[in-house]
Design an enzyme around this catalytic site. Sequence first.
Site, mmCIF file in Angstrom:
data_model
loop_
_atom_site.group_PDB
_atom_site.id
_atom_site.type_symbol
_atom_site.label_atom_id
_atom_site.label_comp_id
_atom_site.label_asym_id
_atom_site.label_seq_id
_atom_site.Cartn_x
_atom_site.Cartn_y
_atom_site.Cartn_z
ATOM 1 N N VAL A 1 -0.623 7.152 4.125
ATOM 2 C CA VAL A 1 0.377 6.722 5.106
ATOM 3 C C VAL A 1 1.549 6.028 4.421
ATOM 4 O O VAL A 1 2.717 6.310 4.706
ATOM 5 C CB VAL A 1 -0.255 5.788 6.153
ATOM 6 C CG1 VAL A 1 0.801 5.320 7.164
ATOM 7 C CG2 VAL A 1 -1.391 6.492 6.886
ATOM 8 N N GLY B 1 -0.699 4.670 -0.107
ATOM 9 C CA GLY B 1 -1.635 5.789 -0.049
ATOM 10 C C GLY B 1 -1.076 6.897 0.819
ATOM 11 O O GLY B 1 0.123 7.171 0.816
ATOM 12 N N GLY C 1 0.820 -1.202 0.000
ATOM 13 C CA GLY C 1 0.000 0.000 0.000
ATOM 14 C C GLY C 1 0.851 1.247 0.000
ATOM 15 O O GLY C 1 1.842 1.344 0.730
ATOM 16 N N GLY D 1 -3.774 10.684 10.235
ATOM 17 C CA GLY D 1 -3.013 11.501 9.295
ATOM 18 C C GLY D 1 -1.787 10.765 8.797
ATOM 19 O O GLY D 1 -1.260 9.870 9.460
ATOM 20 N N LYS E 1 -6.245 -2.027 12.158
ATOM 21 C CA LYS E 1 -7.001 -2.314 13.394
ATOM 22 C C LYS E 1 -8.149 -3.285 13.169
ATOM 23 O O LYS E 1 -8.465 -4.106 14.030
ATOM 24 C CB LYS E 1 -7.516 -1.029 14.028
ATOM 25 C CG LYS E 1 -8.549 -0.256 13.234
ATOM 26 C CD LYS E 1 -7.979 1.055 12.773
ATOM 27 C CE LYS E 1 -8.944 1.839 11.900
ATOM 28 N NZ LYS E 1 -8.244 2.899 11.155
ATOM 29 N N LYS F 1 -10.522 -0.627 17.829
ATOM 30 C CA LYS F 1 -9.430 -0.149 18.679
ATOM 31 C C LYS F 1 -9.641 -0.555 20.135
ATOM 32 O O LYS F 1 -8.683 -0.901 20.838
ATOM 33 C CB LYS F 1 -9.299 1.366 18.541
ATOM 34 C CG LYS F 1 -8.880 1.799 17.136
ATOM 35 C CD LYS F 1 -8.997 3.296 16.940
ATOM 36 C CE LYS F 1 -8.581 3.701 15.532
ATOM 37 N NZ LYS F 1 -8.771 5.141 15.260
#
Length: 433
Positions: free
Chosen positions: A16, A14, A12, A307, A105, A205
């Site tokens: 992050v 994206g 991935g 973020g 998560k 979470k």
Amino acid sequence: MRSEPIRVALLGCGTVGGEVARLLTEQAGELAARAGAPVELAGIAVRRPDKHPELPPELLTADAAKLVTAEDVDVVVELIGGIEPTRTWLLDALRAGKSVVTANKALLSEHSAELSEAADASGADLYFEAAVAGAIPLLRPLRESLAGDRITRVMGIVNGTTNYILSAMDSTGAGYAEALDEASRLGYAEADPTADVDGYDAASKAAILASLAFHTRVTAADVHREGIAAVTASDIAAAKMLNRTVKLLAICERVTSEDGGESVSARVHPVMIPRAHQLAGVSGAFNAVYVEADAAGELMFYGQGAGGAPTASAVLGDLVAVARNRVLGGLGPRESAHAGLPVRPMGQTPTRYHVSLDVADRPGVLAQVAQVFAANGVSIAAVRQRDRLSTASLVIVTHLAPDAALESTVDEIGKMDVVREVVSVMRVEGEDQ
């Protein structure tokens, strides 16, 4: 420092993942010094390699399944999300002896036991600091720093979108729909905000936090979940009148019954908390988690919970730890589920209620309402009454009682002739019981 690099497969790229790739390149020297060896990208798996002209083409692949088991890969960093095929890829990586760093998560809250067992079997590491509360160092303290203590409670704001919405409702008097629209316009809410506003994200979470804090396997299905869509401007106004505010909290507790038996309670729902409480001042999209332990006492963790850069910070912290273990031949912390405590159903969990009623303005109404509370074994802590023309406003705050008893009480009160409307029902936290 060893010269042979630690090779990383990134799944991935994206928001992050892009930050992780950038920082691995820009801070290569510092990361190598901290890890004890160079840390290099071996490959980046993305759905459409042609859509990433900013990345070296030789690193890009659409074949994640092949990348995670490649012989020259030491660590897999997973930032895709979702359950499948991610679960299969990470299990394959762990079984092949690759250590895994993930921020997933949802996957951890459902399959952490399976992933941990695969890591143990092959002697690989499984790290996931970024899965809860973004940049805030939270899971490692629960997992390691407080390993010698007895944690009794973990309570916090773990979803920035819902906290932004409730903060906006509190500060401006806006309704839920208006505050959600504003959050979407500013980029705090996803195009489909369901996972956030309905509490799914926070519940995942909470399952991770409860598992670590109480050394017990807790899944998302074990967590009682309520979102914020039913919170009204009237609820916010009622909280203000009592010098409280409304927050969506993840609450994980070690509960001791009258016979001394222990169980785990894990729940996510809106609550009223006093404005003097440490969590009340956490506004906007920030996260904060409050931990209570026998020896350490009360601890507070606060910071940016989402973020690209903040989450990448947590991912890189895990990556450095995994790399050090590879260099030194050690292992990171393993799953700790030795307590194996039962998960207490929500109905048996002790809670407190704030109940706001519109009732007929005539003598004896309060006594009739109080009788229903008493019949259900619920003790009243405070009552506030205000008369208006032909009706009266009655606000009741209870002492601790099983949630099912409180729910039953409210149902019965709503059917009384003297009660015109049950205006608001919300749980109360953060006060003396």
